[in-house]
Design an enzyme around this catalytic site. Structure first.
Site, PDB file in Angstrom:
ATOM      1  N   ASN A   1       0.884  -1.254   0.048  1.00  0.00           N
ATOM      2  CA  ASN A   1       0.032  -0.107   0.108  1.00  0.00           C
ATOM      3  C   ASN A   1       0.898   1.349   0.053  1.00  0.00           C
ATOM      4  OD1 ASN A   1      -1.616   1.971   0.447  1.00  0.00           O
ATOM      5  ND2 ASN A   1      -2.326   1.408   2.646  1.00  0.00           N
ATOM      6  N   TRP A   2       0.939   1.857  -1.308  1.00  0.00           N
ATOM      7  CA  TRP A   2       1.932   3.079  -1.109  1.00  0.00           C
ATOM      8  C   TRP A   2       1.341   4.211  -0.447  1.00  0.00           C
ATOM      9  CZ3 TRP A   2       3.575   3.044  -7.352  1.00  0.00           C
ATOM     10  CH2 TRP A   2       4.196   1.980  -7.336  1.00  0.00           C
ATOM     11  N   LYS A   3       0.019   3.999  -0.141  1.00  0.00           N
ATOM     12  CA  LYS A   3      -0.774   5.405   0.382  1.00  0.00           C
ATOM     13  C   LYS A   3      -0.377   6.565  -0.535  1.00  0.00           C
ATOM     14  CE  LYS A   3      -0.237   3.263   4.793  1.00  0.00           C
ATOM     15  NZ  LYS A   3       0.040   3.273   6.337  1.00  0.00           N
TER      16      LYS A   3
ATOM     17  N   HIS B   1      -9.448   0.757   5.584  1.00  0.00           N
ATOM     18  CA  HIS B   1      -8.261   1.124   6.235  1.00  0.00           C
ATOM     19  C   HIS B   1      -8.147   2.006   7.339  1.00  0.00           C
ATOM     20  CE1 HIS B   1      -4.040   2.437   6.808  1.00  0.00           C
ATOM     21  NE2 HIS B   1      -3.609   1.408   6.230  1.00  0.00           N
TER      22      HIS B   1
ATOM     23  N   GLU C   1      -6.690   4.463   8.408  1.00  0.00           N
ATOM     24  CA  GLU C   1      -6.487   5.897   8.049  1.00  0.00           C
ATOM     25  C   GLU C   1      -7.788   6.471   7.594  1.00  0.00           C
ATOM     26  OE1 GLU C   1      -3.043   5.501   5.796  1.00  0.00           O
ATOM     27  OE2 GLU C   1      -1.905   4.818   7.678  1.00  0.00           O
TER      28      GLU C   1
ATOM     29  N   GLU D   1      -5.169  -4.962  11.034  1.00  0.00           N
ATOM     30  CA  GLU D   1      -3.928  -3.928  11.178  1.00  0.00           C
ATOM     31  C   GLU D   1      -4.252  -3.348  12.465  1.00  0.00           C
ATOM     32  OE1 GLU D   1      -2.210  -2.827   6.991  1.00  0.00           O
ATOM     33  OE2 GLU D   1      -4.000  -1.875   7.508  1.00  0.00           O
TER      34      GLU D   1
ATOM     35  N   GLY E   1       2.864   2.233  10.603  1.00  0.00           N
ATOM     36  CA  GLY E   1       3.639   3.459  10.401  1.00  0.00           C
ATOM     37  C   GLY E   1       4.457   3.596  11.599  1.00  0.00           C
TER      38      GLY E   1
ATOM     39  N   SER F   1       3.948  -2.021  10.142  1.00  0.00           N
ATOM     40  CA  SER F   1       5.255  -2.260  10.426  1.00  0.00           C
ATOM     41  C   SER F   1       5.739  -3.325  10.145  1.00  0.00           C
ATOM     42  CB  SER F   1       5.669  -1.767  11.853  1.00  0.00           C
ATOM     43  OG  SER F   1       5.288  -0.437  12.217  1.00  0.00           O
TER      44      SER F   1
ATOM     45  N   GLY G   1       2.824  -1.137   4.316  1.00  0.00           N
ATOM     46  CA  GLY G   1       2.914   0.084   3.929  1.00  0.00           C
ATOM     47  C   GLY G   1       4.255   0.776   3.476  1.00  0.00           C
ATOM     48  N   GLY G   2       4.910   1.320   4.498  1.00  0.00           N
ATOM     49  CA  GLY G   2       6.041   1.834   4.268  1.00  0.00           C
ATOM     50  C   GLY G   2       6.982   1.152   3.528  1.00  0.00           C
TER      51      GLY G   2
HETATM   52  P1  PGA Z   1       2.949   0.276   7.575  1.00  0.00           P
HETATM   53  O1  PGA Z   1       1.602   0.459   7.167  1.00  0.00           O
HETATM   54  O2  PGA Z   1       3.627  -1.002   6.880  1.00  0.00           O
HETATM   55  O3  PGA Z   1       3.649   1.398   7.124  1.00  0.00           O
HETATM   56  O4  PGA Z   1       3.025   0.090   9.073  1.00  0.00           O
HETATM   57  C1  PGA Z   1       0.590  -0.622   6.943  1.00  0.00           C
HETATM   58  C2  PGA Z   1      -0.735  -0.217   6.418  1.00  0.00           C
HETATM   59  O5  PGA Z   1      -1.080   0.654   6.741  1.00  0.00           O
HETATM   60  O6  PGA Z   1      -1.526  -0.944   5.731  1.00  0.00           O
END
Ligand code: PGA
Length: 254
Positions: free
Chosen positions: A10-12, A96, A98, A168, A174, A213, A234-235
């Site tokens: 997930n590049w966000k 998600h 967020e 999650e 993050g 993470s 994500g990251g």
């Molecule tokens: P992260 O994000 O790997 O940067 O913690 C995961 C996600 O939001 O799906």
């Protein structure tokens, strides 16, 4: 039951055309390393077709990060499930944390997104997870089951034959602090057993990803857990070498 591992990036809200080309190019150079593992990436909406073209003919599929809970029509700024399918997506993230916390998405809206996605053949990746305050208050199970139940009630248990679940924990996203494999496994079992009460066959086949993470250094221990069927990353998905290393860990755990 054997479930094929799935690693989704997930590049966000990150990326530009030149960087996307470089990232996908570097990633695909590793393609031989994840054979047998399903690989998906979710670029931001404006880049879906660019990244889709870059992935064409590869073993990596196109995932979207979000979808409208409404159908085509007068909904300025929204993107419908039909549009995502038309642009080459095969799956979409719904719910998600967020989206839930920063943009006020409700359980009911998330359930609607799930249904809209499936109606056009997209695979919904339903995210559930508790905040740190909820975990500390002993509410983890209650929160994730409330989020899951909203979709089960709306879409029915059979719909999970064509869906993916992602646990999650909000406190792990993050932050660099992943849940431990045991913490994640415990919640994955709760989720699977909740589905199994009504439909054991669907539950046994349902892939439950862990997200929060995930990186090359912790992927193998997470994937060693019997109910962790892959990762939503994500990251670390923005670094081709790191993401490929996670995919290798998934392959080793198949
Ligand atoms: P992260 O994000 O790997 O940067 O913690 C995961 C996600 O939001 O799906």
């Amino acid at each position: 039951m054997r479930r094929n591992k799935l690693v989704a990036g997930n590049w966000k809200m990150q990326g530009r055309q030149a960087g996307n080309t470089a990232l996908v190019g570097s990633l695909l150079a590793h393609a031989a390393e994840w054979s047998g593992v399903e690989m998906w990436v979710a670029p931001p909406l404006p880049y879906l077709q660019q990244v889709g073209a870059l992935l064409s003919g590869s073993t990596v599929s196109l995932l979207a990060q979000n979808v409208s809970h409404e159908d085509d029509g007068a909904c300025t700024g929204e993107v419908s499930a039909g549009m995502l399918a038309d642009c080459g997506c095969m799956a979409v993230i719904v719910g998600h944390s967020e989206r839930r916390s920063r943009y006020g998405e409700t359980d009911a809206q998330v359930a609607e997104k799930f249904v809209r996605a499936q109606a056009v053949g997209l695979v919904p990746v339903l995210c559930v997870g508790e905040t740190l305050a909820e975990r500390d208050a002993g509410q983890t199970e209650g929160v994730v089951l409330r989020q899951l139940e909203a979709v089960l009630q709306r879409a029915g248990v059979k719909s999970f034959a064509n869906a993916v679940l992602a646990y999650e924990p909000v406190w792990a996203i993050g932050t660099g602090h992943s849940a431990t494999p045991a913490q994640a496994q415990a919640v994955h079992v709760v989720l699977r057993e909740h589905v199994a009460v009504v439909d054991p066959v669907t539950a046994a086949a349902l892939r439950v990803l862990y997200g929060g993470s995930v990186k090359a250094s912790n992927a193998a221990e997470l994937f060693a857990m019997p109910d962790i069927d892959g990762a939503l990353v994500g990251g670390a998905s923005l670094d081709a070498n790191e993401f490929a290393a996670i995919a290798r860990a998934a392959r080793a755990a198949q």
